[in-house]
Each structure stands twice: as C-alpha cells, then as structure tokens.
Write an enzyme that holds these catalytic residues in place. Sequence first.
Site, PDB file in Angstrom:
ATOM      1  CD  GLU A 126      -1.811  -2.361   1.537  1.00  0.00           C
ATOM      2  OE1 GLU A 126      -0.657  -2.611   1.970  1.00  0.00           O
ATOM      3  OE2 GLU A 126      -2.701  -3.231   1.472  1.00  0.00           O
ATOM      4  CG  HIS A 140     -11.394  -5.845   7.186  1.00  0.00           C
ATOM      5  ND1 HIS A 140     -10.466  -6.564   7.883  1.00  0.00           N
ATOM      6  CD2 HIS A 140     -11.088  -6.020   5.869  1.00  0.00           C
ATOM      7  CE1 HIS A 140      -9.642  -7.159   7.035  1.00  0.00           C
ATOM      8  NE2 HIS A 140      -9.989  -6.838   5.806  1.00  0.00           N
TER       9      HIS A 140
END
Lengths: 346, 327
Positions: free
Chosen positions: B60, B129
Amino acid sequence: MNKGSHAERLNHLPERESSDLDRETALKLFKDMTLGRRFEDKCAEMYYRGKMFGFVHLYNGQEAVSSGVIGAMKLKHDWFCSTYRDHVHALSAGVPAKEVMSELFGKETGCSKGRGGSMHLFSKEHHLLGGYAFIGEGIPVALGSAFTSRYKKDALKDETSDSVTAAFFGDGTCNNGQFFECLNMAQLWKLPIIFVVENNKWAIGMAHDRATSDPEIWKKANAFGMKGEEVDGMNVLAVREATQRAIQRARSGEGPTLLECLTYRFRGHSLADPDELRSEEEKDFWAKRDPIKGLEKVIKEKKLISNEELKSIEKEIDKEVNEAVDFALNANDPDPTELTKYIWAD
Amino acid sequence: MAGTLLFNALRDAIDEEMAKDPHVCVMGEDVGQYGGSYKVTKDLYEKYGELRVLDTPIAENSFTGMAVGAAMTGLRPIVEGMNMGFLLLAFNQISNNMGMLRYTSGGNFTIPTVVRGPGGVGRQLGAEHSQRLEAYFHAVPGIKIVACSTPTNAKGLMKAAIRDNNPVLFFEHVLLYNLSEELPKGDYICALDQADIVKEGKDITILTYSRMRHHCLKALEQLDSKGIDAELIDLISLKPFDLETISKSIKKTHKVIIVEECMKTGGIGAELIALINENCFDELDSRPVRLSSQDIPTPYNGKLENLTIIQPHQIVETAEQMITQGL
C-alpha cells in the site's frame, strides 16, 4: 580491517581502464564535482555563521555518485529523486546554485520558495522530483515517475517517451520495506528506473554491517531477477559507465538496475552530528580516495586539462558559490501574506 | 428506467472520465482482472488495458507513493484502497507526499490523485476492517476529504474528484454499495465542497455524512410524526467543511446535532463543534450535541457492533430532548 568490510570491498573491485575519457567530459565532471564540494563547504560555513537553520546534511566525499549518475543522463528529460542529502543532486540536475542557496536561507527566490528547506529541494523545470526527508519515501515517487514514462510510451503510444528516473538513497534505506516493494514492482513492470544506492556505510550512527544481514546490497537485485552492479563510488568514471549501461537497459525496455556505489561521507551525518563513532583510520582510508582528486589524477595523466585551467575553474566556481550566497543574503523572505499559498492547486 | 446501484454509479464515473482523459488511470489491489473487491472497476481492465487499470502487489505505501510520482509527472491516478483501513499502511505517503508536497515544493508540483475505497462499519467485519479513517486523516494539510452517500452524489462527486487538481480522499461506505437510484442524465458533477441539504426544516439542524445520512432519514420519519421539523444536512465535504450552509441552517434552527460514524474522540464532530462554536456561538440556543461511535475497536459480535455505532432511535431521543426540554 575486517575481511568483507566496506573498505575491503572497495579494494577488491577490479581495476578499470579509463581510456575513453575525453576533454569535454572531463571538464564537465570536474566542474560538477567541484561545484558540489565548494557549495557544501560554503553551507557548513553559513550554518555555523547562523545563516541557515534546521538539519543540513552535506554531501562531501560522495560527489562521484551525483556527477557520475546525473552527468550521464539527459537533463530536463530524465528525472531525479533524492533524499535529505539533496543539495548536490539538485546542482548536478542543473538547478542554479543561487536557487539552492536561497532555499537553504529560506528565501522566496529558493527553488521551493523558502517553504521546503534543505531536505525538500524541488524543481519541476529541472526534473528534480524532490528531496525526501524520511527514509525510503522517495523511492515510490521515483517509481511513479518511471511508471509515467512507460505509460506514455505504451498506453498513450508516445514513441518519444523514453525518460529514465534515477532514485538516490543510502545504505540505511535498503533495510526498509519501500526499497524491496519498489524493486519488485520495477522489475515486474520493467520500469525505466535506476536505483542508486549511495552506500556510505553509516546510517547516522548505525554501521551498515550492524543493520543488515547481507551487506552486499547489489546482490539483493538477484532476488527480483534484476541486474545489480557493485560500483566504485569514489570513481566518477566508474559510476558514469555503470550508469550508461543502466540507461541503455532502461531506454531499451529491459527495465531497472540496482547500482550499489561504495562511497563515504567526509563529514558527519548532518552538521548537528558529533561524529563520534567513525574511526580516524577509516576516515583516512576514504580521504585518500577523494573522488575529485582521483579525477584530477586521471586528467593529469591524460593531459586533458592544464593545471592552470583547473585552478581557474576552481576560482570560477568559488565565485559562483559566493555570488549564490550574496544573492541569497539579499533576497526577500517569503511575503507573510502568502503563508498559505501553495496549499491548494487551482 | 431502472435504478443504478451505487458501485455502478462510481464505476460509470471512472469509466466516463477515463474515456475522456487518457491520463486518468486506476491502480490498486485487484482493481484489474478481478474488477475490484466491490466491483467498482469491473470490466475496465478489459476496456483500458493493464497499464491504465493496474493490478498492484499488496504494497500500500509503495503503490500510493507511486501514484504521487505518477501525478507529479502528468498522470491522474485513482488509487483504490481495497479497504480504506489498509491505507493506514500508506499513511506516510498520503500525509507527507500527497498532502504536503505541493506546499513544500513551493508550488513546483501538483498531485491530482483520488484515493478511494470502502470505509465504515460493515456487518461484523471485525475491528480492522471497520475503520473510519476520515477522522485519522483529517489533520493532514493539503488533502480534500469527501464522503459519498447516494448513487447520484457518488457519481457526481467521483467525477469532480478525478477532475480536481488536488489530492482527494474519497470515502465510500461498505454498506451503501447496493443502494439503487435513478441517476440524472448526462455528464453531471457534484461540487466537492458543498454540503447537501437533504431535507429543509426549522426546528433543529442535524449534520451527518456517509451511511449515517440514512439513519438520520429514518429518524426524521419518527420526528416528523412527533411534529418536529428537523433540517438534515449531509456534509459531503469533510474537509473543508461547507461552513456557509452549516451556518445558515444554525441561524435558522439555533440547535444542532452531529451524527457521525467515527469515534467521538478526535472525530469529525469534534472539529465541527469547534468550528460551530467559533462561528455560530451566538446563534445557539442550546449546547451542540455529538452522537458518535464508541471509543472502542469495533467488536465482532453483532449486538455489540450495533451498540458501538449510533442507531436511529438515539437520534430521535436526542432531538426530542433538545426541543422539548431545551437541553
């Protein structure tokens, strides 16, 4: 000296011939390295005289890398990405000394308008993607520039798009994830990028062999199927030739190269570093391999430039550096009413 | 005409902008062959090829930094955070380089990038999440932050974000992708910096964003039946706030509730209340109230998860108390 140490590795590099050096190239490299050296010496003087502030990291000793790599590339066409030790990369890329000096003085005439400082030199005109002050964060940016080059060629079908990006960073960075992540992506997508490691052995006070499991950084290219080369980073001609090979690979679509340049910084990490850990013996070893003196020796052997001419070049460069200081001293600070300018683009 | 699902509205926006400008490209995890984990880039890989819709390795921070470098050299990348929470790993690139680089470079470079993806509390996805990074990123200078909430504004905002020359963090909500709505015809955009007055009212102002807009709408039905005429404003722009629309409403109602999904401490509402106090203090008849998520990692258990975020009945109760008891 330890077997396999930084210095030992340099001693074991094969001897190289420099038969093809011409006068024009010799002049260019000598001027560029001398400018880098004299500029940094002046920075130390100005810092101690209280004219510049913050963290200032000087490049003395590593000039062969900047001049060897950037000098082999096309200015204003290829791209350059640096670290916090970025003054000399900016100069080699063609950013005028007065713009770099002004930036260090925090003036509006600086290449980053006084908003960046020593570790954040930028110049779109000279394709300097910037100085990046945190370890490793410039490498992904450089990768993006190399991606654009390939994108323009292959997605936009622009056949003239053949720019190569050089990403400079040090040995300490090669233990950071962004280094490995970007090596992987660069090789995966065959991006036109040269990863230039300036291995000066010391990450502030952390010796390279205390920080990494295998000190031979160039070999890490193998893990990605990439070409890696170990280069005498005190020899500008060796750096230049290795760069030319890497450029050839990059422009012909063969992808990236990892160049490990064995070099040394003659000063501490920054001007605030007491430099207590490096031995005199070690410093002497590298001082004897001063890259500027090394090039001078070749120039004299080959009788390419006379002593008088070399002296007059040095004088010219000292004049240029002094003029840069005068320019910076007399330049205006940024307008206080423009404190928030440059946050947003239109 | 059949409605368009929110994820398809986003997809249409990206498709249309990519067709119009060849410098617009997408990069991220599984955006290409897989079509995106929520299918926002479905079929774009086939249409535009592997460079314009780039499947990246799971790295990322590096691919976000790559987008910065690509933007500095002429492209207009859209980075997908497969889940916005993953962008914690890209915090350095988003903060130091996307956000600050235009300024530190003295205007040398612009960074036209969009970072988009699903955030928010879903259905029992667990703490990692279920994050609301809009609050974490709020202090970063130089980035715009928007949150879409309907198919119509999703498409219009996405197109505006792609065309903007600044970095935009674009929050979608994991539970809103299947909302359906008939979209306006043609090429329309929604301004990135304008709040949306969802329903006009005179008694109390409710400020919200993203999925909580829909919780507030449910609350509004009940408030209406109790004779309370609330004004509902979807902030849309979380940075900068549309102070003009907010102030105008408070001048009218003199009462304000903020309903947010982020945690209370250091949240969007915290900043908003400070701004309201600074700008509308004399207009307020009662203290401004925040209804926020609990300051805890989102628990897995469904009942606990529901207790963590604000529910419509809490909005109703709070509004009622403020109006009837003047609290």
